[in-house]
Scaffold this active site. Structure first.
Site, PDB file in Angstrom:
ATOM      1  N   HIS A   1       5.607   2.596  17.625  1.00 56.56           N
ATOM      2  CA  HIS A   1       5.445   2.836  16.266  1.00 56.56           C
ATOM      3  C   HIS A   1       5.816   1.587  15.269  1.00 56.56           C
ATOM      4  CE1 HIS A   1       5.380   5.365  12.615  1.00 56.56           C
ATOM      5  NE2 HIS A   1       4.717   6.005  13.194  1.00 56.56           N
TER       6      HIS A   1
ATOM      7  N   ASP B   1       2.835  11.857  18.801  1.00 53.70           N
ATOM      8  CA  ASP B   1       1.580  12.170  19.532  1.00 53.70           C
ATOM      9  C   ASP B   1       1.972  12.314  21.079  1.00 53.70           C
ATOM     10  OD1 ASP B   1      -0.230  12.157  17.730  1.00 53.70           O
ATOM     11  OD2 ASP B   1      -0.624  10.050  17.471  1.00 53.70           O
TER      12      ASP B   1
HETATM   13  N1  ACO Z   1       2.249   0.068  25.293  1.00 49.89           N
HETATM   14  C1  ACO Z   1       2.545  -1.074  25.498  1.00 49.89           C
HETATM   15  N2  ACO Z   1       3.079  -1.949  24.929  1.00 49.89           N
HETATM   16  C2  ACO Z   1       3.105  -1.811  23.602  1.00 49.89           C
HETATM   17  C3  ACO Z   1       2.897  -0.491  23.026  1.00 49.89           C
HETATM   18  C4  ACO Z   1       2.384   0.374  24.162  1.00 49.89           C
HETATM   19  N3  ACO Z   1       2.299   1.792  23.537  1.00 49.89           N
HETATM   20  N4  ACO Z   1       3.150  -0.734  21.786  1.00 49.89           N
HETATM   21  C5  ACO Z   1       3.539  -1.782  21.442  1.00 49.89           C
HETATM   22  N5  ACO Z   1       3.570  -2.590  22.549  1.00 49.89           N
HETATM   23  C6  ACO Z   1       4.032  -3.849  22.751  1.00 49.89           C
HETATM   24  C7  ACO Z   1       2.943  -4.871  22.087  1.00 49.89           C
HETATM   25  O1  ACO Z   1       1.945  -5.237  23.272  1.00 49.89           O
HETATM   26  C8  ACO Z   1       3.741  -6.157  21.648  1.00 49.89           C
HETATM   27  O2  ACO Z   1       4.063  -6.685  22.666  1.00 49.89           O
HETATM   28  P1  ACO Z   1       4.427  -8.510  22.459  1.00 49.89           P
HETATM   29  O3  ACO Z   1       5.596  -8.456  21.477  1.00 49.89           O
HETATM   30  O4  ACO Z   1       4.804  -8.640  23.976  1.00 49.89           O
HETATM   31  O5  ACO Z   1       3.105  -9.068  22.209  1.00 49.89           O
HETATM   32  C9  ACO Z   1       4.830  -5.332  20.904  1.00 49.89           C
HETATM   33  O6  ACO Z   1       4.909  -4.155  21.745  1.00 49.89           O
HETATM   34  C10 ACO Z   1       4.803  -5.093  19.508  1.00 49.89           C
HETATM   35  O7  ACO Z   1       3.803  -4.379  19.217  1.00 49.89           O
HETATM   36  P2  ACO Z   1       2.674  -4.288  17.965  1.00 49.89           P
HETATM   37  O8  ACO Z   1       1.365  -3.899  18.445  1.00 49.89           O
HETATM   38  O9  ACO Z   1       2.769  -5.788  17.560  1.00 49.89           O
HETATM   39  O10 ACO Z   1       3.284  -3.241  17.151  1.00 49.89           O
HETATM   40  P3  ACO Z   1       2.395  -2.727  15.913  1.00 49.89           P
HETATM   41  O11 ACO Z   1       3.841  -2.115  15.140  1.00 49.89           O
HETATM   42  O12 ACO Z   1       1.503  -3.448  15.442  1.00 49.89           O
HETATM   43  O13 ACO Z   1       1.756  -1.171  16.626  1.00 49.89           O
HETATM   44  C11 ACO Z   1       1.409   0.729  17.367  1.00 49.89           C
HETATM   45  C12 ACO Z   1       2.262   0.120  16.693  1.00 49.89           C
HETATM   46  C13 ACO Z   1      -0.072   0.488  16.894  1.00 49.89           C
HETATM   47  C14 ACO Z   1       1.670   2.402  17.142  1.00 49.89           C
HETATM   48  C15 ACO Z   1       1.541   0.313  18.962  1.00 49.89           C
HETATM   49  O14 ACO Z   1       2.850   0.723  19.149  1.00 49.89           O
HETATM   50  C16 ACO Z   1       0.441   1.171  19.732  1.00 49.89           C
HETATM   51  O15 ACO Z   1      -0.479   0.700  20.001  1.00 49.89           O
HETATM   52  N6  ACO Z   1       1.090   2.408  20.385  1.00 49.89           N
HETATM   53  C17 ACO Z   1       0.072   3.011  21.305  1.00 49.89           C
HETATM   54  C18 ACO Z   1      -0.815   3.873  20.436  1.00 49.89           C
HETATM   55  C19 ACO Z   1      -0.117   5.062  19.707  1.00 49.89           C
HETATM   56  O16 ACO Z   1       0.618   6.001  20.234  1.00 49.89           O
HETATM   57  N7  ACO Z   1      -0.142   5.175  18.267  1.00 49.89           N
HETATM   58  C20 ACO Z   1       0.164   6.482  17.737  1.00 49.89           C
HETATM   59  C21 ACO Z   1       1.089   5.834  16.682  1.00 49.89           C
HETATM   60  S1  ACO Z   1       1.805   7.383  15.780  1.00 49.89           S
HETATM   61  C22 ACO Z   1       0.669   7.660  14.708  1.00 49.89           C
HETATM   62  O17 ACO Z   1       0.069   6.760  14.183  1.00 49.89           O
HETATM   63  C23 ACO Z   1       0.803   9.013  14.232  1.00 49.89           C
END
Ligand code: ACO
Length: 437
Positions: free
Chosen positions: A314, A371
């Protein structure tokens, strides 16, 4: 009444031979921000912050979120307390009005919800023309923007008038629920079931979804309760992607229906509200492949693979999402009530357990989000996967309305228009095509 953060000091920024003194503001929960509004005029500098990871776009008194400690409160009330003791309609009132209703206010609000539950018959004709496979989020957004052609706008100058606000709020809340149920009926080729005046908000929705002229539907109190809990937990989440969209679109002074329709489109995305559908598909995929949880974890960790573990991570929570905790328990209660043993729950529990012990996820502080378990509840209730994000939209609607209203009433109201750092070609001049070789 709009509340502004207190000025508690200043911060100095040195750039070249200039020192700029910027105000530091503090919100009611101790959150501090440097106010950079004069930065450009004083220094010519702008700020660069991809994804607005550390940019406050507004001051707001609706929802408090502390992602480090897993705290979420609507108008000061902990979300867990509201989920346990309140109902969605009451929470909607709280978000929009800023206070819990007394009995009279609640009854009046509920009566308005009942009165506005029907769709104009001409609008019901629209459903006929969508293809069978249309995603319900596309229908939802199109139908909400179409409401603006049938119903009057909420005038900015009348926002403070309680009756005016309540009529528009209840009209949207009630009709969104009817549109959602009708889009499901359309997708399965069954006749629409109209809203009933004797049923409460969630029960009415369940009845419109699952009863038919040849098949009555028994509304289980546990299922109705679970739906209330899920909608409450989704009702607001401060400046997330869809809410920011609602505010941004509204900042052009467009009407509430159009702003909410834009928010629905933003919510649809798999990185945002669309994640609940992705989670279920991911869990189904694991089940089909014989329950190999480790394989999806390896895929999620592989930087060459775009796959992410949906339902984890998140932008602001760096600990367990408080909503996920409540949903996990609700999920178990609902499965017990409908007497179903969903193999996906066992997979989800195993996946969570492994993720919480895995260095990759621990280092990045990736925990289950709202979710992760919601889809299993919806599935147990009988709601298909492509309707999950629609359920999220119904829940988030009071938050969008409250945030739109607050932004319109903000004394600092401005059209939202971010800056950029241009990296394209320097000035060049047009050469006719005959001279380009
Ligand atoms: N699976 C694997 N790796 C992940 C995940 C995941 N679900 N989420 C983040 N990471 C990793 C990224 O690859 C990144 O790794 P790195 O530092 O080695 O490059 C690090 O964690 C940080 O991730 P970001 O994408 O920079 O974090 P951001 O805050 O931009 O993204 C997000 C947040 C979009 C929710 C992300 O965690 C994600 O894609 N989750 C999966 C989708 C999801 O469940 N979305 C619902 C969110 S809740 C809502 O909106 C209601």
């Amino acid at each position: 009444m709009f509340t502004t953060a207190a000025k508690i000091g200043t911060a100095e920024l040195r750039y070249g031979d200039k020192t700029l003194t910027l105000p530091v503001l503090e919100g009611t929960e101790g959150e501090r921000a440097i106010d950079i509004r004069t930065l450009r005029d004083e220094t010519g500098l702008t700020t660069l912050d991809y994804g607005f990871k550390n940019t406050a776009s507004c001051q707001s008194s609706i929802t408090y979120l502390d992602g480090e400690h897993g705290i979420l409160r609507y108008r000061g009330y902990p979300v867990e307390e509201l989920a346990a003791k309140s109902r969605f309609v009451e929470v909607a009132y709280l978000l929009v009005h800023g206070k819990l209703p007394d009995r009279g206010e609640r009854d009046r609000f509920s009566a308005l919800l009942t009165r506005h539950s029907m769709l104009h018959e001409d609008m019901t004709q629209f459903f006929k023309n969508y293809p069978e496979h249309a995603h319900p989020m596309a229908i939802l957004s199109a139908m909400v923007v179409s409401l603006s052609t049938f119903y009057p706008e909420l005038a900015r100058e009348r926002l403070h008038e309680e009756e005016e606000l309540d009529v528009t709020t209840t009209r949207l809340l009630s009709k969104l629920r009817t549109i959602a149920a009708f889009s499901y009926k359309k997708s399965i080729g069954e006749p629409f079931v109209y809203p009933r005046h004797d049923l409460k908000y969630c029960a009415n929705f369940l009845n419109m979804m699952f009863s038919s002229p040849v098949r009555p539907y028994e509304i289980k109190p546990e299922v109705e309760r679970a739906m209330n809990v899920l909608l409450i937990l989704h009702a607001d989440h401060e400046q997330n992607c869809s809410t920011s969209t609602v505010r941004l679109v509204g900042s052009a002074k467009v009407n509430l229906y159009a702003s909410v329709a834009a928010g629905i489109c933003a919510l649809w995305g798999p990185l945002h509200g669309g994640a609940n559908q992705e989670v279920l598909e991911m869990l189904e995929g694991i089940l089909k492949s014989g329950g190999d949880v480790k394989r999806v974890m390896e895929r999620a960790k592989d930087k060459k693979d775009p796959f992410r573990l949906y339902g984890f991570g998140h932008r602001v929570y760096k600990t367990y999402d408080p909503r996920a905790r409540v949903i996990k328990q609700t999920c178990k209660d609902v499965l017990a009530a409908v007497k179903t043993q969903d193999p996906l729950l066992a997979i989800a529990l195993e996946l969570e357990e492994r993720v919480l012990q895995d260095d990759y996820f621990l280092e990045r502080r990736l925990y289950p989000n709202v979710d992760f378990y919601s889809g299993i509840i919806y599935r147990a209730i009988g709601i298909p996967a492509n309707m999950f994000t629609v359920m999220f939209a119904i829940g988030r609607l009071p938050g969008w309305i409250a945030q739109w209203k607050e932004s319109q009433e903000d004394p600092e109201f401005k059209i939202q228009r971010p800056r950029q750092v241009y990296t394209g070609p320097r000035e060049q001049h047009y050469v006719p095509i005959s001279m380009r070789d």
